[in-house]
Design an enzyme around this catalytic site. Sequence first.
Site, short mmCIF file in Angstrom:
data_model
loop_
_atom_site.label_atom_id
_atom_site.label_comp_id
_atom_site.label_asym_id
_atom_site.label_seq_id
_atom_site.Cartn_x
_atom_site.Cartn_y
_atom_site.Cartn_z
N HIS A 67 0.86 -1.19 0.00
CA HIS A 67 0.00 0.00 0.00
C HIS A 67 0.89 1.24 0.00
O HIS A 67 2.02 1.21 0.52
CB HIS A 67 -0.87 0.03 1.25
CG HIS A 67 -1.94 -1.01 1.28
ND1 HIS A 67 -3.10 -0.85 2.01
CD2 HIS A 67 -2.05 -2.23 0.68
CE1 HIS A 67 -3.86 -1.92 1.87
NE2 HIS A 67 -3.24 -2.77 1.07
N GLU A 92 0.90 3.88 1.79
CA GLU A 92 1.33 4.31 3.11
C GLU A 92 2.50 3.47 3.64
O GLU A 92 3.46 4.01 4.18
CB GLU A 92 0.18 4.21 4.12
CG GLU A 92 -1.05 5.01 3.76
CD GLU A 92 -2.11 4.19 3.05
OE1 GLU A 92 -1.78 3.53 2.02
OE2 GLU A 92 -3.26 4.20 3.49
N CYS A 123 -6.30 2.04 5.81
CA CYS A 123 -6.92 0.80 6.30
C CYS A 123 -6.30 0.45 7.66
O CYS A 123 -5.36 1.11 8.10
CB CYS A 123 -6.66 -0.33 5.28
SG CYS A 123 -4.94 -0.87 5.21
N CYS A 145 -2.44 0.01 7.48
CA CYS A 145 -1.68 1.23 7.27
C CYS A 145 -1.78 2.19 8.45
O CYS A 145 -0.79 2.82 8.83
CB CYS A 145 -2.15 1.91 5.98
SG CYS A 145 -1.75 0.92 4.51
#
Length: 158
Positions: free
Chosen positions: A57, A59, A87, A90
């Site tokens: 991801h 992040e 999420c 993250c």
Amino acid sequence: MDGPAIDALMGAALEEARAAIDHDDVPIGAVVARVGDGTIVARRHNERERLGDPTAHAEILALRDAAATLGSWRLVGHVLVVTLEPCPMCAGAALAARVDTIVFGADDPKAGAAGSLYNLAADPRLNHEAGIVAGIRAAEGGQLLRDFFAERRITRTR
């Protein structure tokens, strides 16, 4: 950080999000910057498809790069700016990194962990809390996501 500084950082995150589309990844971008002067120390976008990695991801990648650049996993004095609400994975990584603030654009009512579905950043049971700034250029980030998924739906029906 003031409004114009946060807006500029979100602009950089949106640029990153657009770059994800080039390799068919969901357009989410993130930057990590110093709180004091807004200097970006890392910037990334989703690379799950390109890397075949479920943890890639934006992040996570930006936090990893920031830690490598700074030579420490502790990102105290830094802000994470992301185009979509983080999420749980993250948000947890941002808290583990000790970022001061998480800034995000669009809410994620299905998986958001910074206020929509969960709020890990404000859970007093955890060993770190972070400030949350929500809704920065949310329409732009949200539109990128809607366009991306609309294109995928059209392609599948052909």
